[in-house]
Motif scaffolding. Structure first.
Motif, short mmCIF file in Angstrom:
data_model
loop_
_atom_site.label_atom_id
_atom_site.label_comp_id
_atom_site.label_asym_id
_atom_site.label_seq_id
_atom_site.Cartn_x
_atom_site.Cartn_y
_atom_site.Cartn_z
N LEU A 120 8.69 9.64 6.41
CA LEU A 120 8.78 8.24 5.62
C LEU A 120 8.23 7.36 6.11
CD1 LEU A 120 10.27 6.90 3.41
CD2 LEU A 120 12.27 6.54 4.97
N LEU A 121 8.04 7.25 7.32
CA LEU A 121 7.22 6.11 8.05
C LEU A 121 5.73 6.21 7.68
CD1 LEU A 121 7.12 3.57 9.83
CD2 LEU A 121 6.93 5.05 11.79
N PHE A 122 5.36 7.43 7.70
CA PHE A 122 4.03 8.00 7.30
C PHE A 122 3.38 7.37 6.13
CE2 PHE A 122 0.75 11.13 5.83
CZ PHE A 122 -0.17 10.98 6.72
N VAL A 123 4.33 7.84 5.00
CA VAL A 123 4.32 7.43 3.62
C VAL A 123 4.30 5.80 3.61
CG1 VAL A 123 5.33 7.52 1.24
CG2 VAL A 123 5.29 9.58 2.86
N LEU A 124 5.25 5.17 4.22
CA LEU A 124 5.49 3.65 4.07
C LEU A 124 3.95 3.10 4.66
CD1 LEU A 124 8.92 2.99 4.85
CD2 LEU A 124 8.03 3.09 2.77
N LEU A 125 3.45 3.65 6.01
CA LEU A 125 2.40 3.16 6.28
C LEU A 125 1.11 3.28 5.45
CD1 LEU A 125 2.65 4.06 10.25
CD2 LEU A 125 2.82 1.70 9.16
N GLY A 126 0.95 4.43 4.62
CA GLY A 126 -0.03 4.54 3.73
C GLY A 126 0.29 3.39 2.88
N GLY A 127 1.27 3.20 2.37
CA GLY A 127 1.59 2.06 1.13
C GLY A 127 1.21 0.70 1.86
N ILE A 128 1.56 0.44 3.02
CA ILE A 128 1.26 -0.89 3.60
C ILE A 128 -0.15 -1.01 3.87
CG2 ILE A 128 1.34 -2.38 5.50
CD1 ILE A 128 4.13 -0.95 5.90
N THR A 129 -0.84 0.07 4.13
CA THR A 129 -2.29 0.07 4.30
C THR A 129 -3.12 -0.05 2.83
OG1 THR A 129 -2.21 1.69 6.12
CG2 THR A 129 -4.40 1.31 5.22
N GLY A 130 -2.48 0.55 1.75
CA GLY A 130 -3.08 0.19 0.60
C GLY A 130 -2.88 -1.08 0.18
N ILE A 131 -1.62 -1.77 0.37
CA ILE A 131 -1.52 -3.01 -0.03
C ILE A 131 -2.53 -4.07 0.77
CG2 ILE A 131 0.02 -5.10 0.39
CD1 ILE A 131 2.50 -3.35 -0.09
N VAL A 132 -2.78 -3.87 2.14
CA VAL A 132 -3.53 -4.91 2.68
C VAL A 132 -5.21 -4.67 2.25
CG1 VAL A 132 -4.97 -4.91 5.18
CG2 VAL A 132 -2.35 -4.77 4.82
N ILE A 133 -5.69 -3.33 2.10
CA ILE A 133 -6.75 -3.00 1.18
C ILE A 133 -6.75 -3.70 -0.11
CG2 ILE A 133 -8.30 -1.35 0.19
CD1 ILE A 133 -7.25 0.41 2.68
N GLY A 134 -5.60 -3.65 -1.06
CA GLY A 134 -5.67 -4.33 -2.23
C GLY A 134 -5.91 -5.98 -1.98
N PHE A 135 -5.39 -6.51 -1.14
CA PHE A 135 -5.46 -7.92 -0.74
C PHE A 135 -6.91 -8.12 -0.46
CE2 PHE A 135 -0.73 -8.52 -0.03
CZ PHE A 135 -0.54 -9.61 -0.99
N VAL A 136 -7.49 -7.40 0.38
CA VAL A 136 -8.93 -7.53 0.79
C VAL A 136 -9.72 -7.24 -0.23
CG1 VAL A 136 -10.65 -6.42 2.22
CG2 VAL A 136 -8.56 -6.87 3.16
N GLN A 137 -9.45 -6.72 -1.34
CA GLN A 137 -10.28 -6.32 -2.44
C GLN A 137 -10.13 -7.45 -3.54
OE1 GLN A 137 -9.18 -2.39 -4.07
NE2 GLN A 137 -11.02 -1.53 -3.15
N ALA A 138 -8.94 -7.87 -3.53
CA ALA A 138 -8.82 -9.26 -4.40
C ALA A 138 -9.41 -10.57 -3.97
CB ALA A 138 -7.20 -9.48 -4.50
#
Length: 176
Positions: free
Chosen positions: A154-172
């Motif tokens: 579950l932590l692995f999946v959540l870390l993937g989500g958090i990483t995606g959020i950070v990448i999304g902010f960087v792209q924004a």
């Protein structure tokens, strides 16, 4: 303004989804959703090797087989064997057995290390654990894996989500 919300949400969703797909590919077969034979073998080999490497050695086994415990078992066998042995004979036999066992197999209250190494080698123990895991039902093994590793997955999946959020902010915030 909308991109500051949408990009991180899409990135978080995709990051979590990718990690779910990775776990699914690692643990399941497409058709019947059980552990594939090859992964079952690899898991059994890795787990048996790790268990023996970290937990199985003569010293750790000697913690289980103490002189006091062996004497208790010997007395129990002599006194509760169901056979009629006169009380004086039982206590004499018990004393002889305790003396013989203590002097032959134990040193300082724990079983001699060289005796344990001769009785069970690390390779034999590793092979034994491997065979037990291979004989284990695959669905039950999958259940055990999830019970032990569920929070980490579950932590692995959540870390993937958090990483995606950070990448999304960087792209924004990047100018296009």
């Amino acid at each position: 303004m909308l991109k500051y919300i949408v990009y991180p949400l899409i990135g978080g969703f995709l990051g979590a989804l990718i990690n779910v797909l990775v776990l699914t590919c690692l643990l399941y077969r497409k058709k019947n959703r059980e552990l594939p034979n090859k992964k079952h073998e690899l898991f059994a080999r890795d787990l048996s090797s790790a268990l023996c490497g970290y937990f199985f050695d003569a010293r750790s086994l000697s913690e289980l087989i103490t002189e006091k415990k062996v004497h208790g078992v010997l007395k129990d066998i002599l006194f509760n064997s169901g056979k009629r042995v006169p009380m004086f004979a039982t206590s004499i036999l018990s004393g002889i057995a305790e003396y013989a066992v203590s002097n032959t197999f134990f040193e300082g209250g724990i079983i001699k290390q060289e005796l344990l190494r001769k009785l069970v080698t690390a390779d034999e123990a590793e092979d034994f654990i491997y065979r037990k895991i291979m004989a284990f039902d695959k669905n039950e093994l999958k259940r055990v894996i999830f019970k032990v590793m569920g929070k980490e997955m579950l932590l692995f999946v959540l870390l993937g989500g958090i990483t995606g959020i950070v990448i999304g902010f960087v792209q924004a915030f990047l100018p296009l």
